[in-house]
Every structure is written in C-alpha cells, then in structure tokens.
Design an enzyme around this catalytic site. Structure first.
Site, PDB file in Angstrom:
ATOM      1  N   SER A  13       0.822  -1.224   0.051  1.00 15.37           N
ATOM      2  CA  SER A  13       0.214  -0.130   0.079  1.00 15.37           C
ATOM      3  C   SER A  13       0.957   1.202   0.074  1.00 15.37           C
ATOM      4  O   SER A  13       1.778   1.054  -0.149  1.00 15.37           O
ATOM      5  CB  SER A  13      -0.828   0.140   1.367  1.00 15.37           C
ATOM      6  N   SER A  14       0.247   2.250  -0.166  1.00 11.93           N
ATOM      7  CA  SER A  14       0.883   3.736   0.080  1.00 11.93           C
ATOM      8  C   SER A  14       2.025   3.975  -1.215  1.00 11.93           C
ATOM      9  O   SER A  14       3.035   4.467  -0.923  1.00 11.93           O
ATOM     10  CB  SER A  14       1.637   3.903   1.366  1.00 11.93           C
ATOM     11  N   LEU A  15       1.532   3.495  -2.344  1.00  6.34           N
ATOM     12  CA  LEU A  15       2.420   3.693  -3.610  1.00  6.34           C
ATOM     13  C   LEU A  15       2.086   5.100  -4.252  1.00  6.34           C
ATOM     14  O   LEU A  15       2.885   5.263  -5.177  1.00  6.34           O
ATOM     15  CB  LEU A  15       2.005   2.579  -4.470  1.00  6.34           C
ATOM     16  N   GLY A  16       1.208   5.613  -3.877  1.00  7.14           N
ATOM     17  CA  GLY A  16       0.854   6.900  -4.528  1.00  7.14           C
ATOM     18  C   GLY A  16      -0.165   6.740  -5.631  1.00  7.14           C
ATOM     19  O   GLY A  16      -0.141   7.297  -6.524  1.00  7.14           O
ATOM     20  N   GLU A 148     -11.505  -6.920   2.152  1.00 10.40           N
ATOM     21  CA  GLU A 148     -12.923  -6.292   2.001  1.00 10.40           C
ATOM     22  C   GLU A 148     -12.732  -5.473   0.569  1.00 10.40           C
ATOM     23  O   GLU A 148     -13.892  -4.682   0.382  1.00 10.40           O
ATOM     24  CB  GLU A 148     -12.836  -5.164   3.163  1.00 10.40           C
ATOM     25  N   GLY A 354      -8.690  21.616  14.987  1.00 10.30           N
ATOM     26  CA  GLY A 354      -8.415  20.543  15.962  1.00 10.30           C
ATOM     27  C   GLY A 354      -9.742  20.374  16.927  1.00 10.30           C
ATOM     28  O   GLY A 354     -10.666  21.090  16.821  1.00 10.30           O
ATOM     29  N   CYS A 381     -10.041  27.735  12.111  1.00  5.94           N
ATOM     30  CA  CYS A 381     -11.162  26.935  12.814  1.00  5.94           C
ATOM     31  C   CYS A 381     -10.794  27.018  14.215  1.00  5.94           C
ATOM     32  O   CYS A 381     -10.921  28.155  14.970  1.00  5.94           O
ATOM     33  CB  CYS A 381     -11.430  25.495  12.142  1.00  5.94           C
ATOM     34  N   LEU A 382     -10.185  25.982  14.788  1.00  9.11           N
ATOM     35  CA  LEU A 382      -9.982  26.081  16.394  1.00  9.11           C
ATOM     36  C   LEU A 382      -8.822  27.198  16.444  1.00  9.11           C
ATOM     37  O   LEU A 382      -8.899  27.839  17.443  1.00  9.11           O
ATOM     38  CB  LEU A 382      -9.407  24.660  16.808  1.00  9.11           C
ATOM     39  N   ARG A 475     -18.253  22.374  15.108  1.00  5.01           N
ATOM     40  CA  ARG A 475     -19.305  22.206  15.978  1.00  5.01           C
ATOM     41  C   ARG A 475     -19.687  23.625  16.719  1.00  5.01           C
ATOM     42  O   ARG A 475     -20.882  24.042  17.106  1.00  5.01           O
ATOM     43  CB  ARG A 475     -19.569  21.235  16.886  1.00  5.01           C
ATOM     44  N   HIS A 520     -12.250  26.640   6.757  1.00  2.00           N
ATOM     45  CA  HIS A 520     -10.839  25.784   6.123  1.00  2.00           C
ATOM     46  C   HIS A 520     -10.393  26.364   4.675  1.00  2.00           C
ATOM     47  O   HIS A 520     -10.448  25.605   3.738  1.00  2.00           O
ATOM     48  CB  HIS A 520     -10.975  24.330   6.332  1.00  2.00           C
ATOM     49  N   GLU A 522      -7.461  26.114   3.537  1.00  2.00           N
ATOM     50  CA  GLU A 522      -6.488  25.172   2.785  1.00  2.00           C
ATOM     51  C   GLU A 522      -7.120  24.256   1.935  1.00  2.00           C
ATOM     52  O   GLU A 522      -6.497  23.877   0.946  1.00  2.00           O
ATOM     53  CB  GLU A 522      -5.801  24.629   4.110  1.00  2.00           C
TER      54      GLU A 522
HETATM   55  N1  GLN Z   1     -13.370  21.786  17.779  1.00  7.45           N
HETATM   56  C1  GLN Z   1     -13.744  23.045  17.051  1.00  7.45           C
HETATM   57  C2  GLN Z   1     -15.213  23.150  16.707  1.00  7.45           C
HETATM   58  O1  GLN Z   1     -15.768  21.917  16.604  1.00  7.45           O
HETATM   59  C3  GLN Z   1     -12.918  23.488  15.790  1.00  7.45           C
HETATM   60  C4  GLN Z   1     -13.114  22.328  14.805  1.00  7.45           C
HETATM   61  C5  GLN Z   1     -11.974  22.569  13.630  1.00  7.45           C
HETATM   62  O2  GLN Z   1     -11.136  23.249  14.009  1.00  7.45           O
HETATM   63  N2  GLN Z   1     -12.138  22.097  12.753  1.00  7.45           N
HETATM   64  O3  GLN Z   1     -15.855  23.840  16.539  1.00  7.45           O
END
Ligand code: GLN
Length: 548
Positions: A13-16, A148, A354, A381-382, A475, A520, A522
């Site tokens: 696995s992980s061959l790209g 699987e 996060g 985000c966080l 959330r 996000h 990115e």
């Molecule tokens: N934990 C935070 C939330 O749920 C931030 C989520 C995140 O950084 N993607 O709002």
C-alpha cells in the site's frame, strides 16, 4: 457517455495511487478533456469523518459537505475540479444503503447478497454523472487481494462488461523492489499481483511501476510479456522531489499517451502543459529565499493530518517564489516551556483546526505570542477560536474565557463560553437544528457557506472581494455577543455569515497580519491558484523575515 479509468494497486500500500490518479486527471485536462475523479474505499467506516487523523490523515471536506478521504484533496489540487459527496464511497456507506433498502422492503423479499445487491449499489455509484465528463477516474483504495476490497473489484469487472467495448480501462500500480545484494529490480511481486487481478477477471491495460532505480528496458519487456500488457504501457514511476512534478514526470513516462492508446483515441490531441511547467518552475526556483512557519497543533507527528495546510503553504510559497519551511510544534509543549523562547525566530505562526481540549492552552499562548510580538498569525477554525479566547482573556479581561467544547468534555462549567455550541443555523433557505448529544458523525456545520467581509478590512483586501464562500467543519462558534467588547480592544469581526449572526473572520487592527478564520481555506488552494489567505500569509512572513 464517459470513458472510465479504474486505478488499482498491488504489492504494497501507499504507492501513491491517489497522486498517480490526480496527475493523470491533470494530463487528460491538458489534452482538452473534462475529468472527474472518484475514490472507492473498502474500509467499513461510513465515511472518514469519525476516523482519527492518526489513522487516516486529514478529513477532506467538499463544498456539498461530505467528509472524505484526503485523496480527494489531491484530486482537487491537481485538477481544480471541486469534489462532491458522490465522489467518495466506502464499504460502510454501501452496506448502510443496502441494509436500509432491505429494511424498507425495496428488495421485495429477495435474499440479499454481495453479488448482485452490493455490487449493483457500487456500480450505480460509479455511474453517477456519466454524461457530465469525458473521463471518469475511479481509484480503488487498498491493494488487490484485500478481503474487504473484493466487492469493489468484482463491481468494476462487471461495470466494464456492462458498458460498450472500449469504454473502460484498468491501470494497476505496483512496486518493483530492489535487491541490493544482487543489484536487481525484481518483477515477481508485480507478476503475482497482476495474476491476482486476472484471477478475479480484471486484465490491466496499463502497469505503473514504482521503483527507486531506473527500470532497464529488458525488465520492462519482461513485465509486459509476463503481465500481458503492451511494452509502451509499462510506465515507470520514480521518486520525485515534489508531488507537483508528477504530471510532467508521468507525461514524460508516457502515461497519458498509453491511456489514450488503450482507448484507441487516435490521433490524440496534443497536450498543453504550460500550467504544470510554471508550477514546476516555481517550486524548484524559490529565488526570493525562505521563510520559517511554525505550525502549532496537535497531530504534529503525522504530516498527513494537516495535508491540505502544508500544501496550501507550499502554494503560497510558490506564488511568492519562496521556500516555506514548516516546523510542527506540539501545542502541549507550552505547558512546560515558555512559548516565547520556542516561537522566537519564526517568520509566521499558524494554528490549525482541531478537536478537544488537549493542547488548547498552548495554542492560546501561541496566539498571544503572535499578537503581542506582531508576528504574522493565521488561525484556522480552532486556531481562530483560540485567538478569540486569547483576546477575551488578555485584552477584554474575561479571565475565564474559553470554549463550551471543553466544558462539555469535562462535564462541568469552568469557562465563560466565548465560543459556544451552535444548535441551529441557516443553510441556504432552511434552518438546521441539532441536539447537544447528537451522534459524533453528523453534527457539524459542514461544507461551503458564504461570508460577507467588511469593506476596508484587511481580509477584504487579501481576497480582493467582500463576498466569499468557504468550507466549514466544526461544531462550535464564536459568540457574537462579545463582538463589541472585543472590537473595543482591537479584535475586529471582519467577516460574518450573510445573516450577520456567525462570526467567520477576526483580525487584529493594530497588527501587520493577524487573521483568524472559522473555515478551512486550505481546502481550496491549488498549486496553480494559491488561496489568497495563504498567498498573503506567506508574503507577510517574507516581509517579517526581512525585519529580523
Ligand atoms: N473543535 C472546534 C469545533 O468543533 C474546531 C473544529 C475545527 O478546527 N475544525 O468548532
């Protein structure tokens, strides 16, 4: 009707495979075709949303709110085609659908079996959007022979029979191990892997062979003979300095030509590779120097956990013609170490998204350091939420400011929730509601939402626009009721949801570059079209690097 290219893997696995698929997509586009890429994952999770980043790397979110495999991120970065919910499926999802149908009685009392019920479900999925594109590229996760994976292999075999002749081809990726002692590349594992494929009725048209050493013509001929493919359909895939060399490297190795030949498309349209030549030139010639960016996060040991962020930073570097050196710092180290001592010397600081409380006090310290020392800061985000908590504590003097996420976890009330659990929001023209203890799997604000930016703000200048759409996955939300108090102290709410209720962006008035975003960015950055925030963040880092 689309032509289908099925991409499978063998030996290890992980061959790209994901990268090879993405690069092939880009090459077909360069020849003027439209493409869509799809990932079929044999694991039993319904989607990767609940999988730990340690297990599976980053969760990639699509505009339409699907939580998908990070390979879809590669697909988007290479083709610019926005992935959809219908571009990612797992065994878990397939079985869930089949079992739901069974419960509803849709199968009219029949015995439900892998063939045809599960395989039909997979085939229907593959066929979605058949009329929309010239080529559909479907990557099968895992390696041939995995228990699987069998229903998926069986499905693509059937699928190619259901379609008219010449409408589907199979590309198989393998590894040629090198035996140092005898100085040889070994073809036997590839032969076995192809044999395995053929035993389930799939004869590959193209072999892509990963190898750390040049593959001699003699070995190519041998592979062609023993694996029953044409010699010019044995495509060598050598290690690359950067993934963004993949389209040009695969083109040189003859991959796109072999694909068009396999479909009998002749004469093949000539490719226009200028985009990828420019991408390659930029990444290999960072003639403006180098910047150092600290990423203060949780899953720092595993690069794949923040895949899109490191790619987006690379894109920002390419635009500015600098090399972006990223260093991952575990936020928890600031519990015992002075943040200032550890963070001095970086040209910019990024705190990524996060979940959970662990490491958040460290992230708050990183945000504080960046704000006070006027180091460019991007909070995602966080990372944005923690920037708001930091400002609430240290500027607005709400000493116990925090996020309800952490109270919720500990089961008590320790914080004043400047970041709170959102229970209801507007999605298009409907209101979405959720309970606090919803299933872990479906409680987030997910996918693309619009935001309105304040004219004259830093972020409006960065985007060159005041109306944006970005992808979300969270959330919790910053509570609008703290806006006035925080703005008085210089933390400006410069981007809001169109109804003005949800803070989307904060920035520091008195700072060269301090931006936090609830979404996000990115996920939408491309090597040939870097995201404005990353483009400008790296530019600010470059400016910072000339100051110290
Ligand atoms: N934990 C935070 C939330 O749920 C931030 C989520 C995140 O950084 N993607 O709002």
């Amino acid at each position: 009707m689309a032509r289908y290219i099925f991409i499978t893997g063998g030996v290890v696995s992980s061959l790209g495979k994901g990268l090879a698929s993405a690069a092939l997509g880009a090459l077909l586009q360069a020849r003027g075709y439209s493409v869509r890429l799809r990932k079929l994952d044999p694991y039993l999770n319904v989607d990767p949303g609940t999988m730990s980043p340690f297990e599976h790397g980053e969760v990639f979110v699509t505009d339409d709110g699907a939580e998908t495999d990070l390979d879809l991120g590669h697909y988007e970065r290479f083709t610019g085609v926005a992935a959809r919910q219908t571009d990612s499926i797992s065994s878990g999802r397939v079985y869930t659908t089949v079992l739901e149908k069974e419960r509803r009685g849709d199968y009219l009392g029949k015995t439900i079996q892998v063939i045809p019920h599960v395989t039909n479900e997979i085939k229907d999925f593959i066929n979605i959007g058949d009329e929309e594109v010239d080529f559909m590229l479907c990557e099968i996760g895992g390696t041939v022979g995995d228990i699987e994976g069998l229903p998926f292999f069986e499905s693509i075999r059937q699928f190619s029979q259901d379609k008219p002749r010449g409408q589907c081809i199979f590309m198989h990726l393998t590894l040629l191990p090198y035996l140092g002692a005898s100085g040889e590349l070994k073809t036997k594992p590839t032969q076995h892997s192809v044999k395995e494929l053929r035993s389930i009725g799939i004869a590959p048209d193209i072999l892509v062979c990963r190898s750390e050493h040049p593959i001699p013509e003699k070995e190519k001929a041998k592979l062609a003979l023993f694996c029953n493919v044409r010699p010019d359909s044995v495509i060598p895939a050598y290690d690359l300095e950067t993934i963004y060399d993949a389209p040009l490297a695969y083109h040189k190795a003859g991959m796109d030509q072999a694909v068009l030949d396999a479909f009998g498309i002749s004469p093949a349209p000539q490719p226009d590779l200028t985009v990828w030549e420019d991408v390659s030139d930029r990444i290999h010639n960072p003639d403006k120097g180098e910047v150092k960016v600290a990423i203060v996060g949780k899953y720092t040991q595993l690069g794949d956990a923040y895949k899109s962020i490191s790619e987006a930073l690379t894109h920002g570097g390419m635009f500015n013609r600098v090399k972006v050196r990223t260093e991952w710092i575990d936020a928890e180290v600031f519990e015992n170490e002075d943040a200032a001592a550890r963070l001095a010397g970086y040209d910019a600081i990024l705190v990524p998204g996060g979940f959970g409380e662990r490491g958040t006090e460290g992230k708050i310290k990183a945000a504080q350091f960046a704000r006070e020392n006027k180091v460019p800061y991007l909070g995602i985000c966080l990372g944005m939420q923690m920037a708001v908590v930091e400002a609430a504590r240290n500027l607005a003097k709400i000493e116990n400011a925090g996020s309800e996420e952490f109270d919720h976890e500990a089961g008590d009330k320790r914080f004043e929730p400047v970041v709170y659990h959102l229970k209801e929001w507007v999605e298009g023209n409907r209101t979405v509601a959720r309970a606090v203890d919803d299933d872990k799997g479906g409680t987030m604000r997910l996918g693309a939402y619009n935001a309105t930016l304040s004219a004259g703000s830093k972020v409006a200048e960065v985007y060159g626009d005041t109306a944006i759409s970005e992808r979300h996955r969270h959330r919790y939300e910053v509570d609008i009721k703290y806006r006035e108090q925080l703005e008085k102290h210089g933390l400006i709410f410069s981007g809001m949801s169109p109804d003005g209720k949800l803070p989307e962006i904060v920035e520091c008035a008195d700072h060269p570059w301090y931006i936090g975003v609830q979404y996000h960015p990115e996920l939408k950055s491309k090597p040939f079209a870097p995201h404005p925030l990353f483009r400008d963040f790296v530019r600010a880092a470059l400016e910072q690097s000339t100051l110290v």
